[in-house]
Design a protein around this motif. Structure first.
Motif, mmCIF file in Angstrom:
data_model
loop_
_atom_site.group_PDB
_atom_site.id
_atom_site.type_symbol
_atom_site.label_atom_id
_atom_site.label_comp_id
_atom_site.label_asym_id
_atom_site.label_seq_id
_atom_site.Cartn_x
_atom_site.Cartn_y
_atom_site.Cartn_z
ATOM 1 N N GLN A 8 68.068 67.350 59.233
ATOM 2 C CA GLN A 8 67.505 65.583 58.773
ATOM 3 C C GLN A 8 66.680 65.708 57.678
ATOM 4 O O GLN A 8 67.020 64.961 56.841
ATOM 5 N N GLY A 9 66.004 66.728 57.488
ATOM 6 C CA GLY A 9 64.906 66.868 56.360
ATOM 7 C C GLY A 9 65.876 67.270 55.416
ATOM 8 O O GLY A 9 65.563 66.890 54.118
ATOM 9 N N MET A 10 66.840 68.168 55.411
ATOM 10 C CA MET A 10 67.710 68.698 54.366
ATOM 11 C C MET A 10 68.489 67.502 53.840
ATOM 12 O O MET A 10 68.628 67.578 52.522
ATOM 13 N N GLU A 11 69.072 66.681 54.802
ATOM 14 C CA GLU A 11 69.713 65.439 54.195
ATOM 15 C C GLU A 11 69.212 64.450 53.525
ATOM 16 O O GLU A 11 69.761 63.900 52.595
ATOM 17 N N ARG A 12 67.734 64.153 53.783
ATOM 18 C CA ARG A 12 67.138 63.280 53.192
ATOM 19 C C ARG A 12 66.599 63.749 51.746
ATOM 20 O O ARG A 12 66.859 63.038 50.925
ATOM 21 N N LYS A 13 66.438 65.236 51.669
ATOM 22 C CA LYS A 13 65.996 65.700 50.733
ATOM 23 C C LYS A 13 67.201 65.602 49.290
ATOM 24 O O LYS A 13 67.203 65.321 48.372
ATOM 25 N N GLU A 14 68.543 66.115 50.178
ATOM 26 C CA GLU A 14 69.719 65.977 49.211
ATOM 27 C C GLU A 14 70.118 64.671 48.632
ATOM 28 O O GLU A 14 70.959 64.463 47.847
ATOM 29 N N PRO B 9 61.262 68.999 39.847
ATOM 30 C CA PRO B 9 61.390 70.229 40.689
ATOM 31 C C PRO B 9 59.935 70.736 41.509
ATOM 32 O O PRO B 9 59.784 71.120 42.613
ATOM 33 N N ASN B 10 58.856 70.398 40.818
ATOM 34 C CA ASN B 10 57.392 70.983 41.320
ATOM 35 C C ASN B 10 57.000 69.818 42.102
ATOM 36 O O ASN B 10 55.917 70.174 42.455
ATOM 37 N N GLU B 11 57.451 68.644 42.009
ATOM 38 C CA GLU B 11 56.602 67.621 42.866
ATOM 39 C C GLU B 11 56.749 67.899 44.241
ATOM 40 O O GLU B 11 57.903 67.872 44.872
ATOM 41 N N ASN B 12 56.127 67.687 45.189
ATOM 42 C CA ASN B 12 56.162 68.165 46.454
ATOM 43 C C ASN B 12 55.268 66.790 47.197
ATOM 44 O O ASN B 12 54.383 66.690 47.413
ATOM 45 N N PRO B 13 56.284 66.053 47.997
ATOM 46 C CA PRO B 13 56.127 64.764 48.677
ATOM 47 C C PRO B 13 55.516 65.083 50.069
ATOM 48 O O PRO B 13 54.988 64.023 50.542
ATOM 49 N N GLY B 14 55.364 66.261 50.567
ATOM 50 C CA GLY B 14 55.051 66.474 51.904
ATOM 51 C C GLY B 14 55.954 67.486 52.329
ATOM 52 O O GLY B 14 56.223 68.486 51.905
ATOM 53 N N PHE B 15 56.149 67.373 53.827
ATOM 54 C CA PHE B 15 56.906 68.342 54.543
ATOM 55 C C PHE B 15 58.290 68.680 53.795
ATOM 56 O O PHE B 15 58.379 69.726 53.855
ATOM 57 N N PHE B 16 58.822 67.641 53.711
ATOM 58 C CA PHE B 16 60.545 67.756 53.091
ATOM 59 C C PHE B 16 60.396 67.149 51.817
ATOM 60 O O PHE B 16 59.949 65.998 51.224
#
Length: 61
Positions: free
Chosen positions: A41-47, A54-61
């Motif tokens: 699910q996390g992979m799909e949301r990210k895609e 690329p270096n911005e990290n919004p949290g777990f995914f």
């Protein structure tokens, strides 16, 4: 049925394990099945999210 999927051994905080166990019970999945489901699910949301630096990290995914 024997599965030949690669194995991944990880350590997680106790609260993450408890959350996965609770969701696994509620969704009638194994703990492994719930972990795989949540990761996919996390992979799909990210895609599907808009492009971001690329270096911005919004949290777990």
């Amino acid at each position: 049925m024997t599965r030949r999927d690669p194995q991944l051994h990880i350590r997680v905080p106790e609260e993450v394990k408890a959350w996965l166990e609770k969701n696994a019970r509620e969704n009638e999945r194994t703990l492994n099945g719930e972990a795989v489901f949540q990761l996919k699910q996390g992979m799909e949301r990210k895609e599907n999210e808009p492009n971001r630096p690329p270096n911005e990290n919004p949290g777990f995914f």
